[in-house]
Design an enzyme around this catalytic site. Sequence first.
Site, PDB file in Angstrom:
ATOM      1  N   HIS A   1      -4.076 -37.001  -2.717  1.00 26.77           N
ATOM      2  CA  HIS A   1      -4.244 -37.830  -3.774  1.00 26.77           C
ATOM      3  C   HIS A   1      -5.570 -37.711  -4.497  1.00 26.77           C
ATOM      4  CE1 HIS A   1      -0.520 -39.999  -2.366  1.00 26.77           C
ATOM      5  NE2 HIS A   1      -1.160 -39.508  -1.306  1.00 26.77           N
TER       6      HIS A   1
ATOM      7  N   ARG B   1     -19.694 -29.010   9.987  1.00 26.47           N
ATOM      8  CA  ARG B   1     -20.712 -27.946   9.977  1.00 26.47           C
ATOM      9  C   ARG B   1     -22.050 -28.345  10.510  1.00 26.47           C
ATOM     10  NH1 ARG B   1     -21.516 -25.362   4.433  1.00 26.47           N
ATOM     11  NH2 ARG B   1     -22.550 -23.788   5.625  1.00 26.47           N
TER      12      ARG B   1
ATOM     13  N   ARG C   1       2.724 -43.607   0.079  1.00 29.29           N
ATOM     14  CA  ARG C   1       2.692 -43.575   1.441  1.00 29.29           C
ATOM     15  C   ARG C   1       3.133 -44.717   2.225  1.00 29.29           C
ATOM     16  NH1 ARG C   1       1.868 -37.974   2.410  1.00 29.29           N
ATOM     17  NH2 ARG C   1       0.508 -37.203   0.572  1.00 29.29           N
TER      18      ARG C   1
ATOM     19  N   THR D   1      -3.547 -48.365 -17.792  1.00 30.92           N
ATOM     20  CA  THR D   1      -4.993 -48.242 -17.764  1.00 30.92           C
ATOM     21  C   THR D   1      -5.898 -49.512 -17.511  1.00 30.92           C
ATOM     22  OG1 THR D   1      -4.885 -48.326 -20.303  1.00 30.92           O
ATOM     23  CG2 THR D   1      -5.289 -46.280 -19.444  1.00 30.92           C
TER      24      THR D   1
ATOM     25  N   SER E   1     -18.955 -33.955   7.981  1.00 33.24           N
ATOM     26  CA  SER E   1     -18.824 -32.515   8.214  1.00 33.24           C
ATOM     27  C   SER E   1     -19.464 -31.871   9.620  1.00 33.24           C
ATOM     28  CB  SER E   1     -19.521 -31.625   7.126  1.00 33.24           C
ATOM     29  OG  SER E   1     -19.763 -30.305   7.367  1.00 33.24           O
TER      30      SER E   1
ATOM     31  N   ARG F   1     -16.038 -25.440  15.704  1.00 37.17           N
ATOM     32  CA  ARG F   1     -15.182 -26.435  15.419  1.00 37.17           C
ATOM     33  C   ARG F   1     -13.577 -25.848  15.345  1.00 37.17           C
ATOM     34  NH1 ARG F   1     -16.157 -28.090   9.015  1.00 37.17           N
ATOM     35  NH2 ARG F   1     -16.197 -25.744   8.238  1.00 37.17           N
TER      36      ARG F   1
END
Length: 225
Positions: free
Chosen positions: A88, A100, A192, A64, A98, A165
């Site tokens: 993750h 969109r 990674r 922590t 985005s 897209r």
Amino acid sequence: MKKANIQVDLLEHMGSDISVVNSARVSFNKQSYFEYDDDNPFIQYVSDKDCKLIKYLVDHNHFTPFCHAFLSFRIKAPIFVARQLAKHQVGLSWNEVSRRYVNSEPEFYLPDYWRKSASNVKQGSSDEVAPNNEGFMVGTMEVMDDCLDQYQCLLNAGVCAEQARMVLPQNTMTEWIWSGSLLAFIRVCKLRLDKHAQKETRDVAELIGNNVKTHFPVSWESYMK
Ligand SMILES: Cc1cc2nc3c(=O)[nH]c(=O)nc-3n(C[C@H](O)[C@H](O)[C@H](O)COP(=O)(O)OP(=O)(O)OC[C@H]3O[C@@H](n4cnc5c(N)ncnc54)[C@H](O)[C@@H]3O)c2cc1C
């Protein structure tokens, strides 16, 4: 066709190795400070005692204290890499461009060369150049051009960006802001940077790791040893 490289920019960071130490020392209502070199007051360092405390925290999984420091990155990477990294989640927040809403010309990621597959499937790839590398590079760029043409065609015909897209490939670049705790980014890097992780995703982890190492050297070293 626009090519682009993987990019990781540190936008902001908060805290230091000393804030990790103090998040632990608060249990005893104690506080530490950076120490300064007598000969050069501009050089600050973490005392041996505090370095040992950080190592102790790592060794005993007292995680922590590493959650109070933060980093925020703007990352540009291909969709197939972003999709892996988005797994993750704990201690991290993600906001992404985005397609969109955005219909600007997309950029594509192309590797320096096509890697041969590895004999061990878990390894993903070897470092060897695949046969007919140059031919496949040319062929791939033709495919990208075709995808781009079709994308533009759909948009020009009035098709909405959120559907157009669909014809863009996985190596289309995306961009996101990724913020989270020191602990969360150390976990990302530990997983990674492993040799089993995909090379392109490892590239992002390495760039993130360089920033973590710069700003939290003792914590980084203690977790990565
Ligand atoms: C080399 C490699 C290969 C991978 N291959 C695949 C694959 O083939 N398919 C695939 O789907 N994913 C794959 N992944 C993704 C992997 O399964 C994880 O989703 C990813 O690594 C994120 O892990 P994390 O521990 O950082 O997760 P986070 O979700 O960020 O969790 C962080 C930590 O919180 C705790 N935690 C999270 N969720 C829970 C829970 N539900 N209960 C209790 N504790 C929890 C755990 O301690 C966890 O380590 C791969 C990852 C790597 C590194």
